[in-house]
Design an enzyme around this catalytic site. Structure first.
Site, short mmCIF file in Angstrom:
data_model
loop_
_atom_site.label_atom_id
_atom_site.label_comp_id
_atom_site.label_asym_id
_atom_site.label_seq_id
_atom_site.Cartn_x
_atom_site.Cartn_y
_atom_site.Cartn_z
N CYS A 7 3.37 16.37 -34.43
CA CYS A 7 3.47 15.71 -33.17
C CYS A 7 4.70 15.23 -32.50
CB CYS A 7 2.46 14.53 -33.37
SG CYS A 7 2.34 13.30 -31.88
N ASP A 33 11.16 8.11 -20.75
CA ASP A 33 10.72 9.71 -20.56
C ASP A 33 11.75 10.65 -20.38
OD1 ASP A 33 7.62 10.95 -19.69
OD2 ASP A 33 9.20 12.02 -19.34
N HIS A 49 -0.53 7.50 -35.14
CA HIS A 49 -1.00 8.64 -34.20
C HIS A 49 -2.63 8.68 -33.89
CE1 HIS A 49 -0.90 12.78 -32.74
NE2 HIS A 49 -2.32 13.02 -33.20
N ASN A 89 -2.93 9.84 -18.84
CA ASN A 89 -3.61 11.17 -18.88
C ASN A 89 -4.27 11.14 -20.01
OD1 ASN A 89 -2.36 11.34 -16.20
ND2 ASN A 89 -0.41 12.33 -17.22
N GLY A 95 -4.99 16.05 -17.63
CA GLY A 95 -3.44 16.35 -17.51
C GLY A 95 -2.40 15.96 -18.64
N HIS A 102 -0.30 7.53 -24.75
CA HIS A 102 0.77 7.16 -24.19
C HIS A 102 0.53 6.38 -22.76
CE1 HIS A 102 1.10 11.44 -23.49
NE2 HIS A 102 1.46 11.27 -22.21
N HIS A 104 2.17 5.74 -19.45
CA HIS A 104 3.54 6.10 -18.48
C HIS A 104 3.67 4.72 -17.76
CE1 HIS A 104 3.61 10.62 -18.49
NE2 HIS A 104 2.49 10.48 -19.08
P1 5GP Z 1 1.55 13.94 -20.43
O1 5GP Z 1 1.77 15.15 -19.41
O2 5GP Z 1 1.05 14.10 -21.74
O3 5GP Z 1 0.72 12.71 -19.96
O4 5GP Z 1 3.09 13.22 -20.63
C1 5GP Z 1 3.91 13.58 -21.42
C2 5GP Z 1 5.29 12.94 -20.92
O5 5GP Z 1 6.28 13.20 -22.25
C3 5GP Z 1 6.08 13.78 -19.99
O6 5GP Z 1 6.33 12.95 -19.08
C4 5GP Z 1 7.33 14.29 -20.76
O7 5GP Z 1 8.43 14.42 -19.88
C5 5GP Z 1 7.50 13.40 -21.85
N1 5GP Z 1 8.14 13.90 -22.93
C6 5GP Z 1 7.66 15.28 -23.67
N2 5GP Z 1 8.50 15.58 -24.81
C7 5GP Z 1 9.48 14.50 -24.80
C8 5GP Z 1 10.50 14.08 -25.52
O8 5GP Z 1 10.76 14.85 -26.60
N3 5GP Z 1 11.21 12.94 -25.43
C9 5GP Z 1 10.77 12.14 -24.31
N4 5GP Z 1 11.59 10.85 -24.39
N5 5GP Z 1 9.84 12.16 -23.40
C10 5GP Z 1 9.05 13.50 -23.82
ZN ZN Z 2 1.23 11.56 -33.06
#
Ligand code: 5GP
Ligand code: ZN
Length: 119
Positions: A7, A33, A49, A89, A95, A102, A104
């Site tokens: 992960c 992000d 996790h 999400n 999504g 997490h 946002h």
């Molecule tokens: P989701 O689409 O799962 O709700 O959001 C995942 C978020 O994680 C996205 O906004 C993406 O830009 C962010 N993200 C993905 N990989 C990384 C990473 O390695 N580092 C950081 N800081 N953000 C990440």
């Molecule tokens: Zn995890």
């Protein structure tokens, strides 16, 4: 701390992938992000996790509550004092791309509205 070796966010918790940290304590971590949707875009995660909001256990209530209760402080740390939008999400239908729960936290530096829909 239970984590999942495949992960991305568990790797961020473990320091194996770098992140721009905003806040950290024993149970939760907040970082910027990597591809922000607005000029303020933070992610708040449990260090443990948990795959998604649809995969929580009753025993996760404390860490989930802590995440919610700390959002206002994390918002202040990133300059979102005027307000912000939080999005969780959940699973593919919701999504979610990274399968580690997490929140946002999204806001703007100029005080304009983030918009009614994000993503
Ligand atoms: P989701 O689409 O799962 O709700 O959001 C995942 C978020 O994680 C996205 O906004 C993406 O830009 C962010 N993200 C993905 N990989 C990384 C990473 O390695 N580092 C950081 N800081 N953000 C990440
Ligand atoms: Zn995890």
């Amino acid at each position: 701390m239970e984590n999942n070796s495949n992960c991305i966010f568990c790797k961020i918790v473990a320091g194996q992938i770098p992140s721009n940290k905003i806040y950290e304590d024993d149970d939760i971590l907040a970082f910027h992000d990597i591809s922000p949707l607005r000029d303020i875009h933070a992610l708040i995660i449990p260090k443990k996790h948990i795959a998604s909001l649809a995969d929580t256990e009753n025993s996760d209530a404390e860490v989930l509550g802590k995440m919610m209760a700390k959002i206002k402080d994390i918002g202040k740390l990133v300059g979102a004092d005027a307000g912000f939008r939080c999005i969780i999400n959940t699973k593919e239908v919701g999504g979610q791309e990274v399968p580690h729960l997490h929140i946002h936290l999204i806001s703007t530096k100029d005080g304009s509205c983030v918009g009614k829909m994000i993503g």
